[in-house]
Design an enzyme around this catalytic site. Structure first.
Site, PDB file in Angstrom:
ATOM      1  N   HIS A  51     -57.667 -85.255 -26.848  1.00 18.39           N
ATOM      2  CA  HIS A  51     -58.968 -85.119 -27.503  1.00 18.39           C
ATOM      3  C   HIS A  51     -58.764 -85.195 -29.010  1.00 18.39           C
ATOM      4  CE1 HIS A  51     -63.217 -84.049 -27.537  1.00 18.39           C
ATOM      5  NE2 HIS A  51     -62.975 -83.184 -28.510  1.00 18.39           N
TER       6      HIS A  51
ATOM      7  N   CYS B 267     -64.577 -89.197 -27.335  1.00 20.25           N
ATOM      8  CA  CYS B 267     -63.991 -88.555 -28.520  1.00 20.25           C
ATOM      9  C   CYS B 267     -63.347 -89.548 -29.485  1.00 20.25           C
ATOM     10  CB  CYS B 267     -63.001 -87.469 -28.101  1.00 20.25           C
ATOM     11  SG  CYS B 267     -61.499 -88.063 -27.284  1.00 20.25           S
TER      12      CYS B 267
ATOM     13  N   HIS C  22     -67.368 -83.749 -33.044  1.00 19.71           N
ATOM     14  CA  HIS C  22     -66.673 -84.404 -31.934  1.00 19.71           C
ATOM     15  C   HIS C  22     -67.645 -84.713 -30.800  1.00 19.71           C
ATOM     16  CE1 HIS C  22     -66.020 -80.814 -29.047  1.00 19.71           C
ATOM     17  NE2 HIS C  22     -66.892 -80.428 -29.959  1.00 19.71           N
TER      18      HIS C  22
END
Length: 326
Positions: free
Chosen positions: A288, A241, A300
């Site tokens: 994240h 990420c 993402h």
């Protein structure tokens, strides 16, 4: 002779014994203790394991980045040490020649002590005794002091950096092995749930055009759609990420740290209503991060077994929003 009450109790016990035994048997052979988890339970476990693993990966990313920084600093010190070694050796040679000349001419009878070969330390410690030498010679002696001191300081700093590097490397390797074990468990959970890894693909759709560096970052992210999630990676063939957001902004000439929590500290915090394409959206307690691309969407790198994809900004409850400082 036993009493009627005693006989009644024994008869009752004989009647109840089979029933009691049956009850125990039923309790002992009830539902299996290790019933296979349902698909819903497996998916829940996968989500939990993915979230946990992502946080560990992000910790690894920070540690690994710190290791790279330490190595770069050690290499810079190593390069700096070389010329200092030469300079110190030259200065030491000059002082030795001064001392030798003084000894031969009798200008300082105690200089033979300065000429012993026991090392820089003793030689330089006695240099203050050369008060009878000329000013030009004193300048060379002072330069020898400085050169030896500079060399010592850089060497000490280099040794400390190398020790820190060794410590960080050990920690990184330990964490890497733990992550690999956790990945194997996650992949087994996915197998039990009948989930197969998503296939990589190349994005051929339209890319929205935005101005400036944010537009470059967004365009880059779109071009990564379909590439696999690869833990601790920042491209070009796969991403985690924070590796994806790092790479997107790197394409625009802006440097970000390879860790979601540190990226949160690097950006300017904004409100949901201020979101613009190129901004970062953080999730899962800073475990994240995603890149906002407009129209309520983010791009993402989700988790192991999946590919870079577009999702709603509300795919999870956002932790916060950030604008990259230019």
């Amino acid at each position: 002779m036993s009493s009627p009450h005693g006989r009644g109790r024994r008869a009752a016990a004989r009647l109840l014994a089979p029933a009691g035994a049956l009850t125990i048997a039923l309790l002992g052979f009830g539902a299996p203790a290790h019933a296979a988890p349902s698909a819903a339970e497996l998916r829940k476990q996968i989500t939990q394991k993915s979230d946990q693993l992502e946080k560990v990966v992000e910790q690894y990313n920070k540690l690994n980045t710190q290791l790279k920084e330490t190595r770069a600093e050690a290499a810079a010190l190593e390069r700096e040490l070389g010329p200092l070694e030469v300079k110190a050796d030259q200065a030491k040679g000059n002082v030795a020649r001064i001392a030798s000349t003084a000894y031969r001419t009798g200008s300082f009878s105690g200089l033979n002590a300065l000429l012993d070969s026991s090392g820089d330390g003793r030689l330089l410690a006695r240099l203050s005794a050369l008060d009878q030498l000329a000013t030009s010679q004193r300048a060379q002696i002072d330069e020898a002091h400085r050169a030896a001191g500079d060399r010592f300081e850089v060497k000490a700093a280099l040794d400390a950096r190398l020790q820190e590097q060794t410590t960080r490397f050990t920690a990184v390797e330990t964490q890497r092995k733990g992550i690999e074990r956790d990945l194997a468990k996650l992949k087994e959970l996915r197998r039990q749930a009948g989930l197969t890894d998503e296939k990589s693909s190349t994005y051929t759709g339209s890319i929205p055009a935005y101005k400036g560096k944010a537009g470059v970052a967004v365009a880059f992210a779109y071009k990564q759609l379909g590439k696999p999630y690869v833990w601790a990676a920042d491209g070009p063939n796969g991403y985690d990420c924070s590796g994806l957001t790092l790479a997107a902004w790197r394409a625009a000439g802006v440097s970000l740290y390879h860790q979601a929590a540190t990226q949160w500290r690097e950006v300017a915090h904004i409100s949901r209503s201020q979101l613009l394409p190129g901004d970062l959206v953080f999730y899962s307690g800073l475990g994240h991060v995603a890149l906002y691309v407009g129209s309520g969407k983010v791009i993402h790198a989700p988790t192991t077994g999946e590919v870079v994809k577009i999702a709603s900004v509300d795919m999870m409850s956002p932790y916060g929003y950030g604008r990259v400082r230019l």
